[in-house]
Design a protein around this motif. Structure first.
Motif, PDB file in Angstrom:
ATOM      1  N   ALA A 123     -46.746 -13.874  60.634  1.00  0.00           N
ATOM      2  CA  ALA A 123     -47.209 -13.752  62.017  1.00  0.00           C
ATOM      3  C   ALA A 123     -46.210 -14.308  63.022  1.00  0.00           C
ATOM      4  O   ALA A 123     -46.261 -13.962  64.209  1.00  0.00           O
ATOM      5  N   SER A 124     -45.280 -15.135  62.579  1.00  0.00           N
ATOM      6  CA  SER A 124     -44.327 -15.739  63.509  1.00  0.00           C
ATOM      7  C   SER A 124     -43.345 -14.723  64.087  1.00  0.00           C
ATOM      8  O   SER A 124     -42.704 -14.997  65.110  1.00  0.00           O
ATOM      9  N   VAL A 125     -43.207 -13.554  63.441  1.00  0.00           N
ATOM     10  CA  VAL A 125     -42.249 -12.548  63.929  1.00  0.00           C
ATOM     11  C   VAL A 125     -42.896 -11.575  64.913  1.00  0.00           C
ATOM     12  O   VAL A 125     -42.211 -10.701  65.452  1.00  0.00           O
ATOM     13  N   VAL A 126     -44.202 -11.690  65.148  1.00  0.00           N
ATOM     14  CA  VAL A 126     -44.897 -10.758  66.042  1.00  0.00           C
ATOM     15  C   VAL A 126     -44.283 -10.727  67.443  1.00  0.00           C
ATOM     16  O   VAL A 126     -44.049  -9.643  67.992  1.00  0.00           O
ATOM     17  N   PRO A 127     -43.994 -11.876  68.094  1.00  0.00           N
ATOM     18  CA  PRO A 127     -43.371 -11.810  69.429  1.00  0.00           C
ATOM     19  C   PRO A 127     -42.041 -11.055  69.423  1.00  0.00           C
ATOM     20  O   PRO A 127     -41.740 -10.308  70.365  1.00  0.00           O
ATOM     21  N   GLN A 128     -41.255 -11.231  68.368  1.00  0.00           N
ATOM     22  CA  GLN A 128     -39.980 -10.531  68.260  1.00  0.00           C
ATOM     23  C   GLN A 128     -40.192  -9.024  68.125  1.00  0.00           C
ATOM     24  O   GLN A 128     -39.471  -8.224  68.726  1.00  0.00           O
ATOM     25  N   LEU A 129     -41.192  -8.643  67.358  1.00  0.00           N
ATOM     26  CA  LEU A 129     -41.504  -7.219  67.186  1.00  0.00           C
ATOM     27  C   LEU A 129     -42.006  -6.611  68.492  1.00  0.00           C
ATOM     28  O   LEU A 129     -41.681  -5.462  68.823  1.00  0.00           O
ATOM     29  N   GLU A 130     -42.805  -7.368  69.240  1.00  0.00           N
ATOM     30  CA  GLU A 130     -43.312  -6.881  70.527  1.00  0.00           C
ATOM     31  C   GLU A 130     -42.160  -6.633  71.508  1.00  0.00           C
ATOM     32  O   GLU A 130     -42.149  -5.614  72.211  1.00  0.00           O
ATOM     33  N   SER A 131     -41.201  -7.532  71.530  1.00  0.00           N
ATOM     34  CA  SER A 131     -40.042  -7.361  72.418  1.00  0.00           C
ATOM     35  C   SER A 131     -39.221  -6.150  71.997  1.00  0.00           C
ATOM     36  O   SER A 131     -38.744  -5.376  72.854  1.00  0.00           O
ATOM     37  N   TYR A 132     -39.078  -5.980  70.704  1.00  0.00           N
ATOM     38  CA  TYR A 132     -38.334  -4.829  70.173  1.00  0.00           C
ATOM     39  C   TYR A 132     -38.999  -3.523  70.591  1.00  0.00           C
ATOM     40  O   TYR A 132     -38.339  -2.572  71.031  1.00  0.00           O
ATOM     41  N   MET A 133     -40.314  -3.466  70.472  1.00  0.00           N
ATOM     42  CA  MET A 133     -41.058  -2.255  70.807  1.00  0.00           C
ATOM     43  C   MET A 133     -41.036  -1.983  72.310  1.00  0.00           C
ATOM     44  O   MET A 133     -40.926  -0.833  72.747  1.00  0.00           O
ATOM     45  N   ASP A 134     -41.132  -3.025  73.119  1.00  0.00           N
ATOM     46  CA  ASP A 134     -41.082  -2.850  74.583  1.00  0.00           C
ATOM     47  C   ASP A 134     -39.745  -2.270  75.016  1.00  0.00           C
ATOM     48  O   ASP A 134     -39.687  -1.356  75.854  1.00  0.00           O
ATOM     49  N   ALA A 135     -38.665  -2.770  74.435  1.00  0.00           N
ATOM     50  CA  ALA A 135     -37.338  -2.264  74.776  1.00  0.00           C
ATOM     51  C   ALA A 135     -37.181  -0.822  74.336  1.00  0.00           C
ATOM     52  O   ALA A 135     -36.593   0.008  75.050  1.00  0.00           O
ATOM     53  N   LEU A 136     -37.719  -0.509  73.180  1.00  0.00           N
ATOM     54  CA  LEU A 136     -37.633   0.856  72.668  1.00  0.00           C
ATOM     55  C   LEU A 136     -38.433   1.819  73.541  1.00  0.00           C
ATOM     56  O   LEU A 136     -37.993   2.943  73.839  1.00  0.00           O
ATOM     57  N   ARG A 137     -39.614   1.381  73.975  1.00  0.00           N
ATOM     58  CA  ARG A 137     -40.466   2.201  74.830  1.00  0.00           C
ATOM     59  C   ARG A 137     -39.769   2.506  76.165  1.00  0.00           C
ATOM     60  O   ARG A 137     -39.794   3.636  76.652  1.00  0.00           O
ATOM     61  N   LYS A 138     -39.138   1.490  76.736  1.00  0.00           N
ATOM     62  CA  LYS A 138     -38.446   1.676  78.002  1.00  0.00           C
ATOM     63  C   LYS A 138     -37.240   2.614  77.868  1.00  0.00           C
ATOM     64  O   LYS A 138     -36.890   3.330  78.808  1.00  0.00           O
ATOM     65  N   SER A 139     -36.621   2.619  76.689  1.00  0.00           N
ATOM     66  CA  SER A 139     -35.465   3.490  76.476  1.00  0.00           C
ATOM     67  C   SER A 139     -35.860   4.949  76.319  1.00  0.00           C
ATOM     68  O   SER A 139     -35.014   5.833  76.416  1.00  0.00           O
ATOM     69  N   GLY A 140     -37.151   5.205  76.027  1.00  0.00           N
ATOM     70  CA  GLY A 140     -37.627   6.568  75.833  1.00  0.00           C
ATOM     71  C   GLY A 140     -37.395   7.105  74.442  1.00  0.00           C
ATOM     72  O   GLY A 140     -37.663   8.278  74.153  1.00  0.00           O
TER      73      GLY A 140
END
Length: 290
Positions: free
Chosen positions: A48-65
């Protein structure tokens, strides 16, 4: 799938669970099954400690399209020895069949999977001791039949094809066009796949459990109100009878007995005679647990 998971747990103690192994180039090492139940763990990761890192990764990917793929695992613990078939209905083949039926799945591995390509036989083979196997590269299945170890399967989810970035395609007239998908956008559908894979694996295992039960105690025909004729393992009994010194007795000689269709109760009278000595088996109102 939920019903199959509940049935397997109650009848055989089988536990089916899945988790995210890799998101894009981010690998998530296994930590603990307990972390799957942690608050805000929407990624089904065992750390569960990697969840914030995964959320940031997904947000950046979403913004990139753009989008990305994922690798996930699904595990069944407590599977009894002997489920499956050696050729046409191998349990590993049925698992692969089911997982490949999930949308966006492009690859399935059982056990070590494609890693076995670089493994030597001395490494890949699961050594067996009086206390059990020393490893589980086979993923809990040998020769299409469960070994009693954890059944482990990995599957790969492709990147979402509907992205905002322009891609080349053609229209109905065959003319070259640019395609861009606006609106709802999933950067990775793999993070939603865990419950689906758990359901598919549970359904496969339930099917093999029922088949195994039928092969061990198949119901053949209705012979009266509420009664069924139950065929015992005739090939095994005939093998015993082929021995010159063995004679089958009673229900064993008939290869069948009667069982109540509602309660599952039956009575058994039979046994065998070996070198003139009778070894009898009597069961009164015994019950076959369905």
């Amino acid at each position: 799938g939920a019903i199959a998971k509940k049935w397997l747990s109650e009848k055989y103690g089988v536990l089916v669970r899945g988790y995210l192994v890799q998101l894009g180039d981010m690998k998530i090492p296994f930590k603990s099954w307990d972390d799957l139940n942690a608050d805000n763990n929407s990624f089904f990761v065992t750390d569960a400690s990697v969840v914030p890192q995964l959320e940031s990764y997904m947000d950046a990917l979403r913004k990139s399209g753009d989008s990305i793929g994922a690798k996930l695992a699904v595990v069944a613990q407590g599977v009894p020895v002997g489920w499956g078939e050696p050729v046409f209905d191998r349990i590993d083949a049925d698992i692969a069949h089911a997982l490949m039926g999930i949308n966006a799945v492009k690859g399935v591995e059982i056990g070590a999977g494609f890693n076995c390509v670089t493994q030597r036989g001395s490494e890949h083979g699961d050594e067996l001791t009086p206390h059990g196997f020393l490893s589980n590269h086979a993923g809990g299945i040998l020769g299409g039949i469960s070994t009693g170890q954890d059944i482990v399967a990995h599957y790969a989810i492709k990147p979402t094809s509907s992205i905002r970035l322009e891609r080349n395609s053609i229209n109905k007239a065959g003319v070259a066009v640019k395609v861009s998908t606006e609106g709802r956008h999933d950067p990775c559908v793999g993070i939603r796949a865990t419950p689906i894979a758990e359901a598919m694996l549970a359904l496969v295992l339930m099917g093999h459990a029922l088949r195994h039960r039928q092969q061990s105690f198949p119901l053949q025909r209705d012979v009266g109100k509420g009664l069924f004729s139950v065929s015992m393992n005739a090939p095994v009994l005939n093998l015993l009878a082929d021995k010159n010194r063995v004679e089958l007795l009673g229900d064993f000689a008939a290869h069948s007995l009667l069982m109540d269709a509602v309660t599952g109760q039956f009575s058994l009278s039979g046994g065998l005679r070996y070198d003139g000595v009778e070894h009898a088996i009597y069961m009164q109102d015994a019950r076959l647990d369905a």
